[in-house]
Design an enzyme around this catalytic site. Structure first.
Site, short mmCIF file in Angstrom:
data_model
loop_
_atom_site.label_atom_id
_atom_site.label_comp_id
_atom_site.label_asym_id
_atom_site.label_seq_id
_atom_site.Cartn_x
_atom_site.Cartn_y
_atom_site.Cartn_z
N ILE A 137 66.03 33.56 -98.43
CA ILE A 137 66.83 33.27 -99.62
C ILE A 137 67.77 34.43 -99.95
O ILE A 137 68.94 34.23 -100.30
CB ILE A 137 65.89 32.97 -100.82
CG1 ILE A 137 65.14 31.64 -100.57
CG2 ILE A 137 66.68 32.92 -102.12
CD1 ILE A 137 64.01 31.36 -101.56
N ASP A 153 62.56 50.43 -100.56
CA ASP A 153 61.28 49.76 -100.74
C ASP A 153 61.13 49.49 -102.24
O ASP A 153 61.01 50.43 -103.04
CB ASP A 153 60.16 50.67 -100.22
CG ASP A 153 58.78 50.02 -100.36
OD1 ASP A 153 58.65 49.05 -101.13
OD2 ASP A 153 57.85 50.50 -99.70
N ASN A 205 65.18 39.27 -105.64
CA ASN A 205 64.66 38.29 -104.68
C ASN A 205 63.48 38.82 -103.86
O ASN A 205 62.61 38.04 -103.47
CB ASN A 205 65.82 37.88 -103.75
CG ASN A 205 65.33 37.23 -102.48
OD1 ASN A 205 64.99 36.06 -102.47
ND2 ASN A 205 65.26 38.02 -101.40
N TYR A 261 49.51 35.49 -105.98
CA TYR A 261 50.94 35.19 -105.91
C TYR A 261 51.40 34.45 -107.16
O TYR A 261 52.40 34.80 -107.79
CB TYR A 261 51.24 34.36 -104.66
CG TYR A 261 52.69 33.93 -104.52
CD1 TYR A 261 53.64 34.84 -104.07
CD2 TYR A 261 53.10 32.65 -104.85
CE1 TYR A 261 54.98 34.46 -103.94
CE2 TYR A 261 54.43 32.26 -104.72
CZ TYR A 261 55.36 33.17 -104.27
OH TYR A 261 56.68 32.79 -104.14
N ILE A 282 61.31 26.18 -99.70
CA ILE A 282 62.60 26.49 -99.06
C ILE A 282 62.27 27.03 -97.67
O ILE A 282 61.45 27.97 -97.55
CB ILE A 282 63.38 27.56 -99.86
CG1 ILE A 282 63.50 27.18 -101.36
CG2 ILE A 282 64.76 27.80 -99.22
CD1 ILE A 282 64.22 25.90 -101.66
N1 LIG Z 1 60.60 30.28 -99.30
C1 LIG Z 1 60.07 29.60 -100.31
O1 LIG Z 1 59.66 28.43 -100.17
C2 LIG Z 1 59.95 30.26 -101.66
C3 LIG Z 1 59.52 29.46 -102.73
C4 LIG Z 1 59.42 30.04 -104.00
C5 LIG Z 1 59.75 31.36 -104.17
N2 LIG Z 1 60.16 32.12 -103.13
C6 LIG Z 1 60.50 33.53 -103.39
O2 LIG Z 1 61.77 33.81 -102.86
C7 LIG Z 1 61.84 35.18 -102.48
C8 LIG Z 1 62.33 35.29 -101.03
O3 LIG Z 1 61.43 34.58 -100.20
P1 LIG Z 1 61.81 34.18 -98.69
O4 LIG Z 1 61.05 32.95 -98.41
O5 LIG Z 1 63.28 34.21 -98.52
O6 LIG Z 1 61.10 35.40 -97.92
P2 LIG Z 1 61.49 36.23 -96.59
O7 LIG Z 1 60.21 36.85 -96.15
O8 LIG Z 1 62.27 35.41 -95.64
O9 LIG Z 1 62.44 37.38 -97.15
C9 LIG Z 1 61.93 38.38 -98.00
C10 LIG Z 1 62.92 39.52 -98.11
O10 LIG Z 1 62.31 40.52 -98.98
C11 LIG Z 1 62.33 41.77 -98.30
N3 LIG Z 1 61.22 42.61 -98.73
C12 LIG Z 1 59.89 42.43 -98.50
N4 LIG Z 1 59.21 43.47 -99.00
C13 LIG Z 1 60.12 44.31 -99.54
C14 LIG Z 1 60.03 45.57 -100.19
N5 LIG Z 1 58.85 46.19 -100.38
N6 LIG Z 1 61.17 46.16 -100.62
C15 LIG Z 1 62.37 45.56 -100.42
N7 LIG Z 1 62.52 44.37 -99.80
C16 LIG Z 1 61.40 43.76 -99.37
C17 LIG Z 1 62.27 41.44 -96.83
O11 LIG Z 1 62.74 42.53 -96.05
C18 LIG Z 1 63.19 40.22 -96.78
O12 LIG Z 1 64.54 40.63 -96.74
C19 LIG Z 1 60.44 35.77 -102.72
O13 LIG Z 1 60.41 36.41 -103.97
C20 LIG Z 1 59.57 34.53 -102.72
O14 LIG Z 1 58.38 34.72 -103.47
C21 LIG Z 1 60.26 31.60 -101.87
#
Ligand SMILES: NC(=O)c1ccc[n+]([C@@H]2O[C@H](COP(=O)([O-])OP(=O)(O)OC[C@H]3O[C@@H](n4cnc5c(N)ncnc54)[C@H](O)[C@@H]3O)[C@@H](O)[C@H]2O)c1
Length: 261
Positions: A18, A64, A91, A156, A189
């Site tokens: 995302i 981080d 995000n 979570y 997503i």
């Molecule tokens: N994918 C879904 O279905 C979904 C649904 C609801 C909420 N979300 C939320 O959306 C957000 C993104 O999820 P996603 O599915 O794109 O995940 P993803 O794992 O594809 O991407 C996560 C991103 O966060 C970064 N990240 C992780 N730990 C980090 C840290 N300590 N410091 C800085 N950056 C860090 C990673 O490097 C990556 O760029 C999250 O907050 C997740 O909880 C996702």
């Protein structure tokens, strides 16, 4: 291209899923975009791709989000590079593998809070002095699970509940500065994080099919669809603050077979 004047957007965790979708959307509309991940080189390829053939407007900063001093530096670096902050999209976040409460340690819960909650707080705290100057906005990526819960995901879900509640409280305070604060609560997503969940499940094919079938529309959402909503909130939704925006294709509606018994 929507922007004719400077617009600077920071996306935490912008190298995947995302976050990457948001980075690409804001960059394609002509914004300057700063994005981060924990690794020193994680975002350099995306930065180079976005800057190819035009003045530098994408900047990758290793950060981080569990380290407040690094978050403070991320904001300072953004202002140093582009002079202002119009929007922060919080995000960065993680969903641990599914377990009952017996399987989560106190330390694991604390560590997840450091990323999913304290990281959001720190980013808002350090960005707001700059966002207030331009009456900009904050978008916090929460989750539908904050409202409807989720099987074997107590830690979570608790962190995302905190993000949604925090968003509303911050919106109340920051309205005095003309700053809008909104949440986006995605349902399923399809991202690398979701793929991780599929890979860890005992029946990956069924896990993917169930993931698609959880929505009325019969598929998961795309990162581009979430990015379009974030763009709308940042740029067009000027009378919207303190709202939790579902992007779920109706996953929360209607009865279904829910008992585990
Ligand atoms: N994918 C879904 O279905 C979904 C649904 C609801 C909420 N979300 C939320 O959306 C957000 C993104 O999820 P996603 O599915 O794109 O995940 P993803 O794992 O594809 O991407 C996560 C991103 O966060 C970064 N990240 C992780 N730990 C980090 C840290 N300590 N410091 C800085 N950056 C860090 C990673 O490097 C990556 O760029 C999250 O907050 C997740 O909880 C996702």
């Amino acid at each position: 291209m929507r922007f004719t004047t400077a617009f600077v957007c920071i996306v935490t965790g912008g190298t995947s899923g995302i976050g990457e979708g948001c980075v690409r959307k804001f960059a394609s509309e002509g914004a300057s975009v700063v994005f981060c991940a924990p690794g020193a080189s994680d975002g350099l390829a995306l930065e180079a791709e976005l800057n190819a053939g035009r003045a530098k407007s994408a900047l990758y900063v290793p950060c981080d989000m569990t380290k407040p001093e690094q978050v403070e530096r991320l904001m300072a670096r953004s202002v140093e590079a582009f002079g202002r902050i119009d929007c922060v999209i919080n995000n960065a976040g993680w969903h641990p593998p599914h377990r009952t409460i017996d399987g989560f340690s106190i330390e694991e819960f604390r560590a997840l809070n450091d990323l999913n909650v304290i990281g959001v707080f720190a980013a808002c705290k350090y960005a707001l002095p700059h966002i207030r100057k331009v009456r900009g906005s904050i978008i916090n990526i929460s989750s539908l699970t904050a409202v409807i819960g989720q099987l074997q995901a107590t830690t979570y879900v608790a962190t995302k509940g905190a993000v949604t509640a925090f968003t509303k409280a911050l919106a109340i305070d920051e309205a005095a500065h003309g700053v809008r604060v909104n949440a986006i609560s995605p349902g399923n997503i399809f991202t690398p994080l979701w793929q991780q969940g599929i890979d860890q499940s005992p029946d990956p094919k069924k896990c993917r099919e169930d993931g698609d079938a959880a929505q009325l529309l019969g598929r998961m959402g795309t990162t581009e669809e979430v990015a379009k909503l974030a763009f709308f909130l940042a740029v067009d939704a000027t009378f919207t603050t303190g709202v939790d925006h579902y992007i779920t294709a109706g996953a929360e509606l209607a009865y279904g077979r829910k008992t585990q018994i």
